[in-house]
Design a protein around this motif. Structure first.
Motif, PDB file in Angstrom:
ATOM      1  N   ASP A 191      15.178   0.404   3.730  1.00 27.56           N
ATOM      2  CA  ASP A 191      14.176   1.412   4.315  1.00 27.56           C
ATOM      3  C   ASP A 191      13.900   2.457   3.654  1.00 27.56           C
ATOM      4  OD1 ASP A 191      12.548   2.260   6.193  1.00 27.56           O
ATOM      5  OD2 ASP A 191      13.648   2.226   7.820  1.00 27.56           O
ATOM      6  N   ALA A 192      12.775   2.908   3.046  1.00 26.26           N
ATOM      7  CA  ALA A 192      12.690   4.261   2.255  1.00 26.26           C
ATOM      8  C   ALA A 192      12.288   5.188   3.531  1.00 26.26           C
ATOM      9  CB  ALA A 192      11.372   4.133   1.682  1.00 26.26           C
ATOM     10  N   HIS A 193      13.161   6.249   3.591  1.00 22.24           N
ATOM     11  CA  HIS A 193      12.917   7.339   4.418  1.00 22.24           C
ATOM     12  C   HIS A 193      11.893   8.371   3.933  1.00 22.24           C
ATOM     13  CE1 HIS A 193      17.481   6.718   5.979  1.00 22.24           C
ATOM     14  NE2 HIS A 193      16.390   5.992   6.505  1.00 22.24           N
ATOM     15  N   SER A 194      11.603   8.490   2.634  1.00 17.92           N
ATOM     16  CA  SER A 194      10.890   9.263   1.962  1.00 17.92           C
ATOM     17  C   SER A 194      10.069   8.450   0.660  1.00 17.92           C
ATOM     18  CB  SER A 194      11.570  10.579   1.565  1.00 17.92           C
ATOM     19  OG  SER A 194      10.675  11.173   0.401  1.00 17.92           O
ATOM     20  N   ARG A 195       8.836   8.826   0.363  1.00 20.04           N
ATOM     21  CA  ARG A 195       8.462   8.466  -1.073  1.00 20.04           C
ATOM     22  C   ARG A 195       8.996   9.000  -2.351  1.00 20.04           C
ATOM     23  NH1 ARG A 195       3.993   8.925   2.409  1.00 20.04           N
ATOM     24  NH2 ARG A 195       2.802   6.859   2.896  1.00 20.04           N
ATOM     25  N   ARG A 196      10.022  10.076  -2.058  1.00 17.02           N
ATOM     26  CA  ARG A 196      10.577  10.858  -3.205  1.00 17.02           C
ATOM     27  C   ARG A 196      11.336   9.929  -3.746  1.00 17.02           C
ATOM     28  NH1 ARG A 196      10.720  16.083  -4.236  1.00 17.02           N
ATOM     29  NH2 ARG A 196      12.451  16.739  -5.741  1.00 17.02           N
TER      30      ARG A 196
END
Length: 225
Positions: A191-196
């Motif tokens: 699960d990506a919390h950010s596109r960073r």
């Protein structure tokens, strides 16, 4: 190094930000400034070390053709164009250009790919994939979900691996691989919390590609970063 970012959307803009943080020079063009790869000329690419593409499948193909024909290097995070890969490989080989592409540049997702290959070795289970992204994502299922399915099929050819795609709000990206038996269930989840995470991987990929000629998929080389 000097990077030319194609695409000023959410991910492309973050790639530019990360590149600057890592000490690189950055130029950026949106799709209107580079219609049909019109801005990718020899004078405009002079001094550019690597082009990084986060546009659309149609634009990405035109961009790759133009960049590779000039013997330059391009990292492509855009998905949905892979039917053109043989043609683009031929251009890269003929012109000694460099192409590095991937369905996902997150290091965490690369680990998910490897864990999925291990999970796929288990017998007597039914596999499924679920992916959730933001509502503006154009392709469904995602390129990452398709890669996960291909990984499972590489271990167990021909089995049914359904993919459920969801588009919700501004979701950054979630992928779940499920293996179910009559007795239990196993899940692998990213699960990506950010596109960073995607942006950092893309910039590191561009740093790796500098001065190289050839064609690579990100899964092949991320251990070298």
């Amino acid at each position: 190094m000097l990077f030319l970012i194609l695409g000023k959307g959410k991910t492309g803009s973050l790639v530019a930000e990360v590149a600057r943080e890592r000490g690189h020079g950055v130029r950026a063009l949106d799709i209107n400034e580079n219609q049909h790869a019109s801005a990718l000329t020899a004078p405009n690419l002079a001094g550019v070390d690597v082009v990084i593409d986060f546009t659309t499948p149609e634009a990405a193909v035109e961009n790759m053709r133009a960049v590779l024909a000039l013997g330059c290097r391009i990292v492509v995070g855009t998905t949905g164009w892979y039917a053109h890969l043989p043609e683009l490989k031929a251009i890269a080989e003929r012109r000694e250009g460099g192409l590095l592409y991937g369905t996902n540049f997150s290091i965490g997702v690369q680990k998910l790919f490897r864990l999925t290959a291990e999970l796929a070795k288990i017998e007597g289970y039914k596999f499924g994939i679920s992916e959730t992204h933001h509502t503006s994502k154009l392709d469904a299922p995602s390129g990452t979900a398709i890669t996960l399915k291909q990984i499972i099929h590489s271990v167990q050819p021909g089995i049914d691996v359904p993919i459920e795609s969801h588009r919700v709000g501004d979701a950054n990206g979630e992928h779940i691989v499920t293996a179910k038996s009559d007795y239990d269930i196993i899940e692998l989840r990213h699960d990506a919390h950010s596109r960073r995470g995607f942006a950092v991987g893309a910039v590191r990929a561009a740093e790796w590609l500098n001065d190289k000629s050839g064609v690579w998929e990100f899964r092949e080389i991320f251990d070298q970063l």
